[in-house]
Design a protein around this motif. Structure first.
Motif, PDB file in Angstrom:
ATOM      1  N   VAL A 226      19.020  19.000 -11.416  1.00 49.77           N
ATOM      2  CA  VAL A 226      18.883  17.766 -12.186  1.00 49.77           C
ATOM      3  C   VAL A 226      18.394  18.145 -13.584  1.00 49.77           C
ATOM      4  O   VAL A 226      17.298  18.687 -13.736  1.00 49.77           O
ATOM      5  N   VAL A 227      19.232  17.903 -14.588  1.00 45.99           N
ATOM      6  CA  VAL A 227      18.854  18.277 -15.952  1.00 45.99           C
ATOM      7  C   VAL A 227      18.639  17.055 -16.836  1.00 45.99           C
ATOM      8  O   VAL A 227      18.310  17.181 -18.019  1.00 45.99           O
ATOM      9  N   LEU A 228      18.841  15.870 -16.270  1.00 51.66           N
ATOM     10  CA  LEU A 228      18.665  14.627 -17.030  1.00 51.66           C
ATOM     11  C   LEU A 228      18.354  13.526 -16.034  1.00 51.66           C
ATOM     12  O   LEU A 228      18.964  13.469 -14.966  1.00 51.66           O
ATOM     13  N   ASP A 229      17.386  12.694 -16.351  1.00 51.54           N
ATOM     14  CA  ASP A 229      17.083  11.544 -15.490  1.00 51.54           C
ATOM     15  C   ASP A 229      16.415  10.509 -16.379  1.00 51.54           C
ATOM     16  O   ASP A 229      15.223  10.591 -16.660  1.00 51.54           O
ATOM     17  N   GLN A 230      17.213   9.559 -16.861  1.00 49.01           N
ATOM     18  CA  GLN A 230      16.707   8.582 -17.832  1.00 49.01           C
ATOM     19  C   GLN A 230      17.268   7.192 -17.548  1.00 49.01           C
ATOM     20  O   GLN A 230      18.374   7.077 -17.019  1.00 49.01           O
ATOM     21  N   PRO A 231      16.521   6.155 -17.963  1.00 47.05           N
ATOM     22  CA  PRO A 231      17.101   4.809 -17.886  1.00 47.05           C
ATOM     23  C   PRO A 231      18.320   4.739 -18.806  1.00 47.05           C
ATOM     24  O   PRO A 231      18.291   5.292 -19.920  1.00 47.05           O
ATOM     25  N   THR A 232      19.368   4.080 -18.347  1.00 45.00           N
ATOM     26  CA  THR A 232      20.596   3.997 -19.137  1.00 45.00           C
ATOM     27  C   THR A 232      20.315   3.413 -20.525  1.00 45.00           C
ATOM     28  O   THR A 232      20.855   3.876 -21.528  1.00 45.00           O
ATOM     29  N   ALA A 233      19.457   2.420 -20.557  1.00 47.21           N
ATOM     30  CA  ALA A 233      19.202   1.724 -21.817  1.00 47.21           C
ATOM     31  C   ALA A 233      18.528   2.633 -22.847  1.00 47.21           C
ATOM     32  O   ALA A 233      18.634   2.399 -24.053  1.00 47.21           O
ATOM     33  N   ALA A 234      17.846   3.677 -22.390  1.00 48.76           N
ATOM     34  CA  ALA A 234      17.121   4.552 -23.315  1.00 48.76           C
ATOM     35  C   ALA A 234      17.697   5.970 -23.295  1.00 48.76           C
ATOM     36  O   ALA A 234      16.999   6.940 -23.569  1.00 48.76           O
ATOM     37  N   LEU A 235      18.991   6.053 -22.988  1.00 52.69           N
ATOM     38  CA  LEU A 235      19.592   7.374 -22.798  1.00 52.69           C
ATOM     39  C   LEU A 235      19.655   8.170 -24.096  1.00 52.69           C
ATOM     40  O   LEU A 235      20.084   7.668 -25.129  1.00 52.69           O
ATOM     41  N   ASP A 236      19.207   9.399 -24.020  1.00 49.87           N
ATOM     42  CA  ASP A 236      19.229  10.313 -25.155  1.00 49.87           C
ATOM     43  C   ASP A 236      20.618  10.954 -25.211  1.00 49.87           C
ATOM     44  O   ASP A 236      20.971  11.766 -24.351  1.00 49.87           O
ATOM     45  N   GLN A 237      21.411  10.563 -26.215  1.00 48.19           N
ATOM     46  CA  GLN A 237      22.810  11.013 -26.283  1.00 48.19           C
ATOM     47  C   GLN A 237      22.928  12.532 -26.384  1.00 48.19           C
ATOM     48  O   GLN A 237      23.850  13.131 -25.838  1.00 48.19           O
ATOM     49  N   GLU A 238      21.992  13.142 -27.100  1.00 50.86           N
ATOM     50  CA  GLU A 238      22.043  14.594 -27.259  1.00 50.86           C
ATOM     51  C   GLU A 238      21.806  15.287 -25.910  1.00 50.86           C
ATOM     52  O   GLU A 238      22.473  16.250 -25.558  1.00 50.86           O
ATOM     53  N   ARG A 239      20.858  14.751 -25.150  1.00 49.51           N
ATOM     54  CA  ARG A 239      20.604  15.339 -23.832  1.00 49.51           C
ATOM     55  C   ARG A 239      21.785  15.107 -22.897  1.00 49.51           C
ATOM     56  O   ARG A 239      22.123  15.964 -22.086  1.00 49.51           O
ATOM     57  N   LEU A 240      22.395  13.951 -23.029  1.00 48.97           N
ATOM     58  CA  LEU A 240      23.582  13.677 -22.212  1.00 48.97           C
ATOM     59  C   LEU A 240      24.694  14.677 -22.550  1.00 48.97           C
ATOM     60  O   LEU A 240      25.350  15.227 -21.675  1.00 48.97           O
ATOM     61  N   ARG A 241      24.871  14.931 -23.844  1.00 53.94           N
ATOM     62  CA  ARG A 241      25.903  15.877 -24.280  1.00 53.94           C
ATOM     63  C   ARG A 241      25.631  17.265 -23.689  1.00 53.94           C
ATOM     64  O   ARG A 241      26.534  17.955 -23.248  1.00 53.94           O
ATOM     65  N   ARG A 242      24.355  17.615 -23.672  1.00 54.34           N
ATOM     66  CA  ARG A 242      24.005  18.960 -23.183  1.00 54.34           C
ATOM     67  C   ARG A 242      24.208  19.122 -21.679  1.00 54.34           C
ATOM     68  O   ARG A 242      24.248  20.237 -21.172  1.00 54.34           O
ATOM     69  N   VAL A 243      24.322  17.987 -20.951  1.00 55.41           N
ATOM     70  CA  VAL A 243      24.648  18.091 -19.525  1.00 55.41           C
ATOM     71  C   VAL A 243      26.030  18.738 -19.376  1.00 55.41           C
ATOM     72  O   VAL A 243      26.287  19.503 -18.457  1.00 55.41           O
ATOM     73  N   TYR A 244      26.894  18.445 -20.347  1.00 57.12           N
ATOM     74  CA  TYR A 244      28.291  18.890 -20.265  1.00 57.12           C
ATOM     75  C   TYR A 244      28.582  20.163 -21.046  1.00 57.12           C
ATOM     76  O   TYR A 244      29.429  20.951 -20.674  1.00 57.12           O
ATOM     77  N   VAL A 245      27.915  20.335 -22.172  1.00 60.62           N
ATOM     78  CA  VAL A 245      28.229  21.469 -23.038  1.00 60.62           C
ATOM     79  C   VAL A 245      27.300  22.619 -22.681  1.00 60.62           C
ATOM     80  O   VAL A 245      26.083  22.435 -22.644  1.00 60.62           O
ATOM     81  N   PRO A 246      27.863  23.803 -22.406  1.00 61.76           N
ATOM     82  CA  PRO A 246      26.992  24.917 -22.052  1.00 61.76           C
ATOM     83  C   PRO A 246      26.020  25.226 -23.181  1.00 61.76           C
ATOM     84  O   PRO A 246      26.381  25.135 -24.361  1.00 61.76           O
ATOM     85  N   ALA A 247      24.794  25.589 -22.822  1.00 59.23           N
ATOM     86  CA  ALA A 247      23.813  25.985 -23.837  1.00 59.23           C
ATOM     87  C   ALA A 247      24.300  27.266 -24.503  1.00 59.23           C
ATOM     88  O   ALA A 247      24.911  28.116 -23.858  1.00 59.23           O
ATOM     89  N   ALA A 248      24.053  27.384 -25.802  1.00 61.41           N
ATOM     90  CA  ALA A 248      24.447  28.604 -26.514  1.00 61.41           C
ATOM     91  C   ALA A 248      23.658  29.766 -25.928  1.00 61.41           C
ATOM     92  O   ALA A 248      22.467  29.629 -25.646  1.00 61.41           O
ATOM     93  N   PRO A 249      24.319  30.931 -25.714  1.00 66.60           N
ATOM     94  CA  PRO A 249      23.582  32.066 -25.158  1.00 66.60           C
ATOM     95  C   PRO A 249      22.474  32.506 -26.110  1.00 66.60           C
ATOM     96  O   PRO A 249      22.639  32.454 -27.326  1.00 66.60           O
ATOM     97  N   VAL A 250      21.352  32.886 -25.539  1.00 64.89           N
ATOM     98  CA  VAL A 250      20.234  33.343 -26.373  1.00 64.89           C
ATOM     99  C   VAL A 250      20.558  34.745 -26.867  1.00 64.89           C
ATOM    100  O   VAL A 250      20.925  35.625 -26.078  1.00 64.89           O
ATOM    101  N   ALA A 251      20.466  34.939 -28.156  1.00 67.38           N
ATOM    102  CA  ALA A 251      20.796  36.244 -28.725  1.00 67.38           C
ATOM    103  C   ALA A 251      19.774  37.287 -28.279  1.00 67.38           C
ATOM    104  O   ALA A 251      18.568  37.037 -28.293  1.00 67.38           O
ATOM    105  N   VAL A 252      20.280  38.428 -27.838  1.00 65.07           N
ATOM    106  CA  VAL A 252      19.396  39.508 -27.418  1.00 65.07           C
ATOM    107  C   VAL A 252      19.347  40.530 -28.546  1.00 65.07           C
ATOM    108  O   VAL A 252      20.371  40.832 -29.156  1.00 65.07           O
ATOM    109  N   GLY A 253      18.194  41.037 -28.803  1.00 62.95           N
ATOM    110  CA  GLY A 253      18.050  42.041 -29.874  1.00 62.95           C
ATOM    111  C   GLY A 253      18.384  41.439 -31.222  1.00 62.95           C
ATOM    112  O   GLY A 253      19.158  41.993 -32.000  1.00 62.95           O
ATOM    113  N   ALA A 254      17.799  40.255 -31.472  1.00 64.18           N
ATOM    114  CA  ALA A 254      18.093  39.557 -32.723  1.00 64.18           C
ATOM    115  C   ALA A 254      17.719  40.428 -33.913  1.00 64.18           C
ATOM    116  O   ALA A 254      16.875  41.299 -33.830  1.00 64.18           O
ATOM    117  N   GLY A 255      18.323  40.166 -35.006  1.00 64.42           N
ATOM    118  CA  GLY A 255      18.038  40.984 -36.185  1.00 64.42           C
ATOM    119  C   GLY A 255      19.185  40.829 -37.157  1.00 64.42           C
ATOM    120  O   GLY A 255      19.050  41.073 -38.336  1.00 64.42           O
TER     121      GLY A 255
END
Ligand SMILES: Nc1ncnc2c1ncn2[C@@H]1O[C@H](COP(=O)(O)OP(=O)(O)OP(=O)(O)O)[C@@H](O)[C@H]1O
Ligand SMILES: [Mg+2]
Length: 256
Positions: A226-255
């Motif tokens: 469960v990655v989202l649990d909100q009342p429909t009326a107060a739904l955070d659109q960005e969080r809803l989008r992130r349910v579907y869109v894979p998170a960007a991979p975290v860069a390893v050895g940044a620089g």
């Protein structure tokens, strides 16, 4: 106690796949919950746990006060009579009349096999006609079920589910096989009736717009969690989008 569904730490694996990966979810009486998430996120598996079609590997699943990790035989059948199901594929018996299909919803209460409408108690027949009237199909009662359109067939399936007098309604993609107009009609009907009858509903949906229009709470699943649990009326659109869109991979050895 007005928790209709209480799930805690539910884990279910199929081979290497964690279809449910530590799901916790509580649903109160009268709630209308949309279950959303990408294909394979575990929506159907979660719903199947709520009527005992799937068994948890670990964790607890309680529905209407019944422990589904251990319920068997008569106890499980009794629970299933209290839980109405609406499926994507309607599951009507095409060669039977619309009325007979609705009457089969009473079978859980009345386990006798029956052949022909006249063998059903008068009170059941009257109730079936009443449910058909509610879904706007009383005039089709004596037609074969397979002569109806998809949207009409799903309305018959809703009448059949009402015949069961359920306390909890589970719907797995109930409008996924329908054109947009019929889908909206069927959703309207299903949720209006459930609201009127104060039924609790958990409904998986691919169409986000329908989920937002008809439900009061949105639960988002991703990879069995469960990655989202909100009342429909107060739904955070960005969080809803992130349910579907894979998170960007975290860069390893940044620089860079
Ligand atoms: N009986 C099964 N045997 C093997 N794997 C299964 C079984 N049921 C589900 N899975 C796997 O578990 C994961 C979750 O499946 P599930 O059907 O619950 O997803 P879903 O969210 O309902 O997807 P969809 O939106 O496509 O209906 C998937 O990877 C699926 O392949
Ligand atoms: Mg599914």
């Amino acid at each position: 106690m007005n928790h209709i569904v209480e799930i805690d730490s539910l884990v279910k694996t199929y081979g290497e796949t964690r279809a449910c990966d530590g799901v916790a979810l509580t649903v109160n009486a009268g709630e209308l919950v949309a279950l959303v998430g990408p294909s394979g996120s575990g929506k159907s598996t979660l719903l199947r746990h709520l009527n005992g079609l799937a068994r948890p590997d670990s964790g607890s699943v309680r529905v209407l006060g019944v422990d589904l990790a251990t319920a068997r035989g008569r106890g499980l059948r009794a629970l299933r009579r209290r839980v109405g199901m609406v499926f994507q594929q309607f599951n009507l018996i095409g060669r039977l009349t619309v009325l007979e299909n609705v009457l089969t919803g009473a079978l859980g209460r009345d386990p006798l096999p029956r052949y022909g409408i006249v063998t059903w108690p008068k009170a059941d027949r009257a109730a079936a006609i009443e449910h058909l009237d509610r879904v706007g199909l009383a005039d089709r009662a004596y037609q074969r079920a397979d002569s109806l359109s998809g949207g009409q067939q799903q309305r018959v399936a809703i009448a059949r589910m009402l015949m069961q007098r359920p306390e909890l309604v589970l719907a797995d993609e109930p409008v996924a096989s329908l054109d947009p107009e019929s889908a909206a009609q069927v959703m309207d009907l299903l949720f209006r009736i459930c609201l009127e009858d104060r039924l609790t509903v958990v409904c998986s949906l691919h169409q986000i717009d329908l989920a937002l229009a008809w439900t009061r709470r949105v639960v988002g699943l991703r990879d069995g969690r469960v990655v989202l649990d909100q009342p429909t009326a107060a739904l955070d659109q960005e969080r809803l989008r992130r349910v579907y869109v894979p998170a960007a991979p975290v860069a390893v050895g940044a620089g860079a």
